[in-house]
Write a protein that holds these residues in place. Sequence first.
Motif: not given
Length: 367
Positions: A130-136, A122-128, A253-264
């Motif tokens: 971490l991943a979340v699965l949901r069993v059926q 349901v979501g992956q965060a390579p920066n951390y 909730g969103n399937g991803r994690v916002p990555t805070p940055g400033i664009g450099i």
Amino acid sequence: MQDRATRIVLLVVAVLLAILVLQPYVNTYLFSAREPRPVAARGDLADLERTTIKVFETVAPSVVQVVALQGRGPAGGEPAGSGTGFLWDNAGHVVTNDHVVANGSSFVVRLASGEVLPAEVVGQAPNYDLAVLRVQRQGGLPAPVPVGSSADLKVGQTAHAIGNPFGLDQSLTTGIISALKRRLPTSGGREVADVIQTDAAINPGNSGGPLLDSAGRLIGVNTAIFSPSGTNAGIGFAIPVDVVNRVVPELIGNGRVPTPGIGILAGDETLAAQLGVSGVIVAGVVPGSPAERAGLRGVDQRAGVIGDIIVAVEDEPVRRLSDLTDKLEKVRVGDTVTLTILRDNRSRTLDVAVVDVGEQVSRNRRP
């Protein structure tokens, strides 16, 4: 007379030799335990043993094996890797490492009971990592692992790891927290800050499993080992639970994690070290980014001019890229931060908005 004495001596010697030869047989006949031996009283378990047993018996049912599959076949695909996970909530969400699921196209989760259930990411965060699965399946699952805190951990505390090293399920190892505030590179191109180092044995297959304190609370997610041979060398790392507790709800909730940055685009740290620079060199600025709007300048190769050097965020020192990303991740997307920069050997401050730079962070290393 002398002959008689000789015969007596020889007789004594013969008797002694006979005793030596026959002694094992006599001992076997007289002292062999031909019936079950009585059980010796053991006494009470030590406090540490009772604590360890309680931790395992309480948490182990909630620890699962995660198997990633590729392709299609009679069994749904061929194994592409496996690791450990643990139940996060009563909705059947399972937390594991991103690198455990990264190469799979479908997934199954094997419970401690031996039951195998299909699962979906349901979501992956390579920066951390971490991943979340949901069993059926929603009902009849073990209780979620209790969540602790990593903010107040101390070096020397007991640490327990439960996982599936080399596919051997429900394995418990115990050690201590060896160090705190380590940094761990991830496949997302960033570093996780405040990583926990432990000497509890962590081997391939432990990835994604829980690191627990003596109260059986989650304090980290086991993610890597440092070993030339690929097996436990007494140095393992875990993502701190305070990071996990922030990232996992976003993934659910969103399937991803916002990555805070400033664009450099950050300059190479090796180059910064060679130049004797303590800070982050701005190699380039993303067009239309908050960094460009704030007036940050990148390297001017034609003029041979070095870019701005970020040396502090909100008056907290920045010595390398991981310091900058760590501080930005503690700021909410949409907020503004004050950067202290060096330009032409002069210090100045700039206010820069923090935005979600998304997946471009992984490709371009933009903090």
